[in-house]
Scaffold this active site. Structure first.
Site, short mmCIF file in Angstrom:
data_model
loop_
_atom_site.label_atom_id
_atom_site.label_comp_id
_atom_site.label_asym_id
_atom_site.label_seq_id
_atom_site.Cartn_x
_atom_site.Cartn_y
_atom_site.Cartn_z
N ASP A 7 2.66 14.68 14.39
CA ASP A 7 2.90 14.58 12.94
C ASP A 7 1.58 14.53 12.19
O ASP A 7 1.37 13.70 11.31
CB ASP A 7 3.78 13.37 12.63
N LEU A 28 0.83 -1.20 0.00
CA LEU A 28 0.00 0.00 0.00
C LEU A 28 0.85 1.24 0.00
O LEU A 28 0.43 2.30 -0.43
CB LEU A 28 -0.89 0.02 1.25
N GLY A 29 2.05 1.11 0.54
CA GLY A 29 2.90 2.28 0.61
C GLY A 29 4.02 2.06 1.60
O GLY A 29 4.18 0.96 2.14
N GLY A 82 5.32 3.34 5.05
CA GLY A 82 4.90 4.12 6.20
C GLY A 82 6.09 4.68 6.94
O GLY A 82 7.21 4.67 6.42
N GLY A 83 5.85 5.18 8.12
CA GLY A 83 6.89 5.81 8.90
C GLY A 83 8.13 4.96 9.06
O GLY A 83 9.23 5.43 8.88
N PHE A 84 7.95 3.69 9.35
CA PHE A 84 9.15 2.89 9.61
C PHE A 84 9.18 1.59 8.83
O PHE A 84 9.78 0.63 9.24
CB PHE A 84 9.31 2.62 11.09
N GLY A 85 8.53 1.53 7.72
CA GLY A 85 8.60 0.32 6.92
C GLY A 85 7.41 0.23 5.99
O GLY A 85 6.53 1.09 6.01
N LYS A 93 1.59 -3.17 8.92
CA LYS A 93 2.76 -2.30 8.91
C LYS A 93 3.92 -3.12 9.42
O LYS A 93 3.88 -3.64 10.52
CB LYS A 93 2.48 -1.14 9.86
N VAL A 133 3.94 -0.85 4.19
CA VAL A 133 2.59 -1.18 4.63
C VAL A 133 1.94 -2.01 3.53
O VAL A 133 2.01 -1.68 2.36
CB VAL A 133 1.74 0.08 4.89
#
Ligand SMILES: *[C@@H]1O[C@H](CO)[C@@H](O)[C@H](O)[C@H]1NC(C)=O
Ligand SMILES: *[C@@H]1O[C@H](CO)[C@@H](O)[C@H](O)[C@H]1NC(C)=O
Ligand SMILES: *[C@@H]1O[C@H](CO)[C@@H](O)[C@H](O)[C@H]1NC(C)=O
Ligand SMILES: *[C@@H]1O[C@H](CO)[C@@H](O)[C@H](O)[C@H]1NC(C)=O
Ligand SMILES: *[C@@H]1O[C@H](CO)[C@@H](O)[C@H](O)[C@H]1NC(C)=O
Ligand SMILES: *[C@@H]1O[C@H](CO)[C@@H](O)[C@H](O)[C@H]1NC(C)=O
Ligand SMILES: *[C@@H]1O[C@H](CO)[C@@H](O)[C@H](O)[C@H]1NC(C)=O
Ligand SMILES: *[C@@H]1O[C@H](CO)[C@@H](O)[C@H](O)[C@H]1NC(C)=O
Ligand SMILES: *[C@@H]1O[C@H](CO)[C@@H](O)[C@H](O)[C@H]1NC(C)=O
Ligand SMILES: *[C@@H]1O[C@H](CO)[C@@H](O)[C@H](O)[C@H]1NC(C)=O
Ligand SMILES: *[C@@H]1O[C@H](CO)[C@@H](O)[C@H](O)[C@H]1NC(C)=O
Ligand SMILES: *[C@@H]1O[C@H](CO)[C@@H](O)[C@H](O)[C@H]1NC(C)=O
Length: 788
Positions: free
Chosen positions: A596, A477-478, A480-483, A499, A485
């Site tokens: 954020d 899906l994309g 994310g902040g730390f890895g 995630k 998703v």
């Protein structure tokens, strides 16, 4: 059946006389043994479709001879049943006969004695018994001429199981005849004699399965919960076989059946005491292990003693259930857990006593339990509460919405934490222990001091792999902040977003932990819902509800999709985000600063309801704390309040600033950062401020909104946004005020000059650790407005 009957009559006609008197040795592949027919060392009978064969064999390297049944078509001789397991023949002189009384007899003709028989004496009146080997692997003796009653023949090998359960065979008890079908292991691969291990159903209390070694219980498969044996989390629907557990007045048994009869599978109790599900792999010509449920120390019976729970993810593995403490702290410390735990505050049958909920567990031993399948959980609790010796209760059937009742009396033993498919139990505690959160789950990805009580469903890694097609690129899906998703679909069809923490990221680990702890405590319809987490094999993952409409940024900043978001929808989103943020700041038990908040962190469900996500950088504030300072400024340029980006000071007011930016972006359809006005070099905030002061705010509105706008709502929104982005935090409204101001008709206070941070992008600390946008934004000139 009819054809078989005709066929057998024929055989009997032809061979009847000879079989009775001439005793001619035969080697043909018939599936029957007629009365007085003799089966010798060199002879076998074969089931109709040649699936199974019955005859004499030598196990392993043994020179002893046994009568048994094995698979005929597979290349490795695999014996599934043995007649004379304890009384081998030492030479080839054995003869197997079916007597006229319907008793199968194995004779040692050298010694002249009977070494084994199917019954000690027959009291039945049988006229024309015949033995028949079925394609199920069952050898039955029945009355010739009458249709074959496979359910209730005169005798059947399935009633005398050795170490193997075949499809269709019942493991368990016939309460009418008293027959108890249990596995008993072979002594060794070379010796089918009764080994030390048995696998059987104990029907004291609610039935459960035990593996015993001699008289000692070694393992327990918990009570059947409607779907599986409690604690056996890998017992699940599969392409090969289905299974069932039946408890009624007549019978208690476990059974499995092939879904596709081309598969060959068996359940076997090995001489080592391990119960193994084997699957024949034709291409490799070997048996492969499909599953076992004796995997780790926590699968050993009652490792942690009464009221102790075994958690394989912990070191040491035993912990006392919440509300309990070690009975003998000294012994407990040296990992002698045999005495288990006791109530921290002893029970005294005080009416204030109640129950705490404990989830994701294997239900305790039910030998001292009581059950009723028709009661509800409420009735169950009432019943347990009314009897002071009742220590716990649970639903007896978790299938559907849950029903039925188990009550436990006395100590609760053999509890373990399961990573998936765990059960829930309610345990009696004194009034002062109640209300504390449920099953303690000490969450420490880093082996730090995490001491948070969480109530999270733990998912198994394998379940996630399956749901996400092994994290297939197609499901991504994309980032994310730390890895990454990834999208996934659970077996029940539920869609999830997973995630996955990038393994290299230590900062991510910290933020991951933060996110789990914070979000698991939050429940609000404008916050994304954390369903579960998974910590297994150095993988850490968060599982969320899946948001089919993805991030708000994918609409408002997209050339095409922006047309799908009309003003009413945008306003609905604005109000939703405001409510979610208000909950974080004020209504949740914790005061949480998101730090954020931005358009890409707002996810949309299928009704376009906004959900705030990404709590990796969130902080919670205790009690009366107003603001805090950090050296590590994380967030995203363009959304950060000046006092935060510049001085590291954050508070609910720095979130309000971010909300103001987000609000402007939703109305205007452009990014704050990245927007550069031709004439005055302002960013979006600056541009809005200029137009506001010239009474030209409507010019800001995204073109795509067209006719859908509500002018007064739009103007009010821009006005409130400017109030939110004022330079000084103390001038900005709280989220409560924001919601009131947005919804009211009355006059609004005039905003003061907005705050624009003069960016210094060379310092690493000020870099957004977080935003996928940052890299692309770096290509844009940073527009700085120094007041006016
Ligand atoms: C078994 O068959 C083999 C050959 O097929 C034969 O040599 C042997 O004598 C037979 N043994 C018995 C006991 O009939
Ligand atoms: C059979 O094999 C086992 C090992 O699998 C060995 O210990 C035993 O001595 C062997 N017995 C015979 C009779 O060869
Ligand atoms: C036959 O009798 C013996 C001794 O009483 C007993 O151990 C055995 O289980 C009996 N066998 C059957 C098949 O009933
Ligand atoms: C298992 O599968 C068999 C064959 O498809 C079917 O006849 C049977 O009803 C199923 N049993 C259960 C418990 O689902
Ligand atoms: C464990 O504790 C029990 C009870 O205190 C004691 O009887 C037993 O000897 C201990 N076992 C070991 C190995 O110390
Ligand atoms: C089980 O519970 C139901 C509903 O409370 C009750 O009617 C029934 O008598 C109970 N059965 C037994 C065996 O206690
Ligand atoms: C409580 O339950 C136990 C076990 O079923 C039973 O023996 C006892 O009579 C019950 N006590 C009361 C007061 O109902
Ligand atoms: C368990 O619940 C399911 C779903 O409600 C139901 O179909 C099933 O019959 C129940 N089993 C028992 C043993 O009551
Ligand atoms: C974490 O574990 C490692 C190795 O087990 C240890 O060296 C380190 O001190 C631990 N850190 C904390 C905070 O306990
Ligand atoms: C996932 O990986 C496992 C083991 O590597 C493999 O057996 C399985 O077929 C894979 N599944 C998919 C959907 O790729
Ligand atoms: C802006 O409009 C308000 C009323 O709508 C008016 O009072 C004010 O004078 C206007 N300001 C300017 C600069 O035109
Ligand atoms: C920007 O940050 C760098 C490194 O932290 C520092 O050396 C520099 O003086 C800063 N510049 C301004 C204008 O603050």
């Amino acid at each position: 059946m009819l054809m078989q009957g005709i066929r057998m009559s024929k055989i009997k006609l032809i061979f009847g006389f000879l079989a009775l008197y001439a005793l001619i040795p035969r080697t043909h592949a018939a599936d029957t043994i007629s009365a007085n027919q003799i089966l010798r060392y060199n002879e076998t009978i074969t089931s109709l479709k040649e699936t199974f064969e019955l005859g004499f064999f030598n196990p392993g390297n043994s020179t002893n001879h046994y009568v048994g049944i094995w698979y005929k078509k597979i290349s490795i001789k695999t014996v599934v049943w043995v007649a004379n397991r304890n009384t081998p023949l030492t030479d080839t002189s054995g003869e197997l006969t079916l007597t006229l009384q319907g008793v199968l007899i194995l004779r040692d003709t050298t010694k002249g004695n009977v070494v084994w028989s199917s019954a000690n004496s027959s009291t039945m009146s049988v006229k024309n018994p015949v033995g028949l080997l079925l394609d199920t692997g069952n050898f039955i003796i029945h009355e010739e001429g009458e249709g074959i009653n496979q359910e209730d023949p005169i005798w059947q090998s399935f009633d005398f199981m050795t170490d193997t359960l075949l499809p269709g065979m019942k493991q368990g008890r016939n309460l009418i005849t008293g027959i108890d079908r249990r596995f008993t292991s072979w002594k060794s691969p070379n010796d089918p004699a009764f080994g030390e291990f048995s696998y059987w159903i104990d029907n004291r209390g609610y039935p459960q399965l035990f593996i015993t070694e001699g008289r000692e219980i070694r393992h327990r498969a918990g009570p059947w919960n409607g779907l599986r044996f409690s604690g056996i989390s890998n017992m699940r629907s599969n392409p090969f076989y289905n299974f069932t557990f039946v408890v009624n007045q007549r019978e208690i048994y476990y059974q499995y059946n092939l879904i596709d009869t081309s598969f060959i599978t068996r359940l076997v109790l090995q001489p080592s005491g391990r119960i193994e599900r084997k699957l024949w792999v034709d291409s490799k010509q070997e048996w492969s292990l499909y599953l076992t449920w004796q995997n780790d120390i926590c699968d050993q019976y009652a490792v942690c003693g009464p009221f102790g729970s075994c958690n394989i993810g912990k070191s040491p593995v035993c912990e006392c259930l919440k509300g309990f403490e070690p009975t003998s702290p000294d012994q407990w410390k040296i990992t002698n857990w045999s005495q288990g735990c006791r109530h921290s505050i002893p029970l005294d049958c005080n009416p204030g006593e109640g129950f705490n909920k404990y989830s994701n567990l294997k239900l305790p031993d039910t030998r001292e339990s009581w059950y009723n399948h028709t009661m509800t959980l409420v009735e169950c609790e009432k019943m347990c509460k009314s009897n002071c010796s009742c220590t716990a209760y649970a639903n007896s059937n978790i299938s559907g919405t849950g029903s039925g009742c188990f009550l436990w009396f006395g100590g609760l033993v053999d509890i373990r934490t399961t990573a998936e498919n765990g059960d829930t139990i309610y345990i009696r505690l004194s009034s002062s222990e109640l209300g504390t959160s449920s099953k303690k789950f000490r969450h420490d990805p880093e082996n730090g001091s995490g001491d948070e009580d969480l109530e999270l469903l733990l998912f198994g890694f394998s379940k996630i792999l399956k749901a996400t097609n092994n994290f297939s690129m197609n499901n991504k899906l994309g980032e994310g902040g730390f890895g990454p998703v990834c999208k996934g679909v659970l077996e029940d069809g539920k869609e999830i977003a997973v995630k996955r923490l990038a393994k290299t990221s230590t900062q991510g680990l910290h933020e991951f932990k933060n996110e789990v702890i914070l979000i698991s405590k939050l429940q609000h319809r404008n916050l994304v819902k954390l369903l579960s987490c998974c910590i297994e094999r150095d993988e850490v993952m968060l599982i969320y509800e899946y948001m089919p409409n993805k991030g708000l940024d994918s609409f408002i900043f997209d050339k095409t999709r922006k047309w799908l978001l009309d003003w009413p929808t945008r306003y609905h989103i604005i109000i939703g985000v405001a409510r979610g943020l208000l909950y974080l700041h004020q209504d949740s038990r914790l005061r949480i600063i998101h730090r954020d908040l931005k358009v890409s962190n707002i996810l949309l469900d299928k009704e376009m309801n906004p959900k705030i996500s990404d709590f990796g950088t969130a902080r919670s504030f205790g009690g009366n704390q107003i603001e805090a300072k950090t050296n590590r400024v994380v967030g995203t340029y363009g959304y950060m309040a000046p006092e935060y980006a510049g001085g590291g000071i954050f508070s609910i007011k720095s979130d309000v600033y971010s909300f103001g930016v987000l609000l402007l972006e939703v109305v205007c359809g452009v990014k704050n950062r990245g927007f550069v006005h031709k004439e005055h070099c302002n960013n979006l905030i600056g541009h809005a401020w200029v137009l506001y002061n010239e009474n030209r705010s409507l010019e800001l509105v995204a073109k795509c909104l067209g006719e859908s706008i509500n002018v007064s709502q739009v103007l009010r929104s821009i006005h409130v946004a400017l109030l939110c982005v004022q330079r000084h935090p103390e001038d900005r409204p709280s989220m409560t005020s924001v919601i009131v101001l947005l919804g009211s008709e009355g006059p609004l206070p005039s905003p003061k000059e907005p705050g624009f941070y003069v960016g210094n992008t060379t310092g690493d600390d000020a870099q957004s650790s977080h935003s996928p946008e940052t890299s692309s934004d770096n290509e844009l000139s940073i527009t700085v407005l120094n007041g006016r």
